[in-house]
Design an enzyme around this catalytic site. Structure first.
Site: not given
Ligand code: ATR
Length: 280
Positions: A66, A102
């Site tokens: 995205k 979204d």
């Molecule tokens: P999406 O398009 O679904 O938002 P993304 O851009 O990869 O996917 O973002 C994932 C989000 O989930 C991020 O905010 C990530 O935190 P980080 O920026 O610190 O990576 C968060 N996230 C993913 N796994 C996580 C976890 N186990 N605990 C807390 N936050 C998590």
């Protein structure tokens, strides 16, 4: 028939978008082939180029593309610029117009389908990735009182806050501060934690009795946060299935000039999801 519409993601086999758009097309009498294209990040730009070259007219863009798709757009809507993320491409001459449906999809689901009033709510947004970016501008437009962004990596929360440009209403805090933030009237899980990885650890003090808990994921991925919200006493708990259907309807409207009615598709998909969970 060559598919003129597609969803690009990685992985994407699980995506409900082809079913949703097929149902909209039947309902609206539109002749439309819509397919899912699993595309790794390194192949993404070439795949979009090829899609355009073979006559592609519109696409949905999902995880994890995205943000990177913005570089391929010659024009972008204001809401996509504010979000810093694009989920819908529409053909614009030899290039693409990027939009993000979204946020309006989420607000439509909460305010129209569930008849909830978002105005004046103190809101906690968990996560600052593509999903969080997509919905944050629309939450502000819907009149929330304040938006508190907490992300595992604080620099991404700060970047989102800067992009939103409303320092009076938008605040960022560290995960370690969650216990001292008080309670919220709306908590949105926009992290991908439910899709694997370390589970979220959230104090019950975040939930007020009239708290609305929303997970932008649906199905299995929404179960951990919905279970936390139930245990924390949140009165309303809503997963991302309705938002998925509504954002699809907004994309369909961009491509075909009319917004399909979403009730039948939503009812069908939620009945299937309930049957799956009952069968467990
Ligand atoms: P999406 O398009 O679904 O938002 P993304 O851009 O990869 O996917 O973002 C994932 C989000 O989930 C991020 O905010 C990530 O935190 P980080 O920026 O610190 O990576 C968060 N996230 C993913 N796994 C996580 C976890 N186990 N605990 C807390 N936050 C998590």
């Amino acid at each position: 028939m060559t598919a003129k519409f597609a969803v690009f993601g990685h992985p994407v086999a699980h995506s409900l978008s082809p079913r949703i758009h097929a149902a909209f097309a039947r309902q609206e009498g539109v002749d439309m082939a819509y397919v899912a294209r699993d595309t790794a990040p390194e192949d993404f730009a070439a795949a979009i180029h090829t899609f355009g070259a073979i006559g592609g007219l519109g696409a949905n863009i999902t995880l994890p593309h995205k943000e990177r798709v913005m570089a391929l757009c010659s024009q972008m809507s204001d809401r996509a610029k504010r979000a810093g993320a694009v989920n819908t491409l529409t053909r614009a001459g030899a290039s693409w117009h990027g939009d993000n449906t979204d946020g309006v999809g989420l607000v439509h689901d909460l305010t129209e389908r569930h008849r909830l009033d978002l105005r004046g709510r103190r809101v906690l947004l968990l996560g600052a990735g593509g999903a969080a970016r997509g919905v944050a501008p629309s939450l502000l437009d819907a009149g929330v009182d304040s938006l508190w962004i907490v992300n595992r990596s604080p620099e991404k929360a700060d970047a989102l806050s800067d992009a939103l440009g409303e320092p009076g209403r938008v605040h960022t805090r560290y995960v370690a501060d969650l216990g001292s933030l008080g309670d919220f009237e709306l908590i949105i899980n926009a992290t991908s934690a439910g899709r694997g990885g370390e589970p979220l650890s959230l104090p019950f003090s975040l939930a007020s009795p009239r708290c609305l808990a929303v997970d932008l994921s649906y199905g299995e991925a929404a179960i951990p946060f919905m279970a936390w919200a139930n245990a924390a006493g949140c009165t309303h708990r809503i997963d991302g299935l309705g938002m998925l259907v509504e954002q699809a309807a907004e994309s369909f409207a961009l491509w075909h000039g009319r917004r399909p009615d979403t009730d039948a598709v939503y009812a069908e998909l939620s009945a299937k999801a309930d049957a799956l969970h009952t069968a467990d």
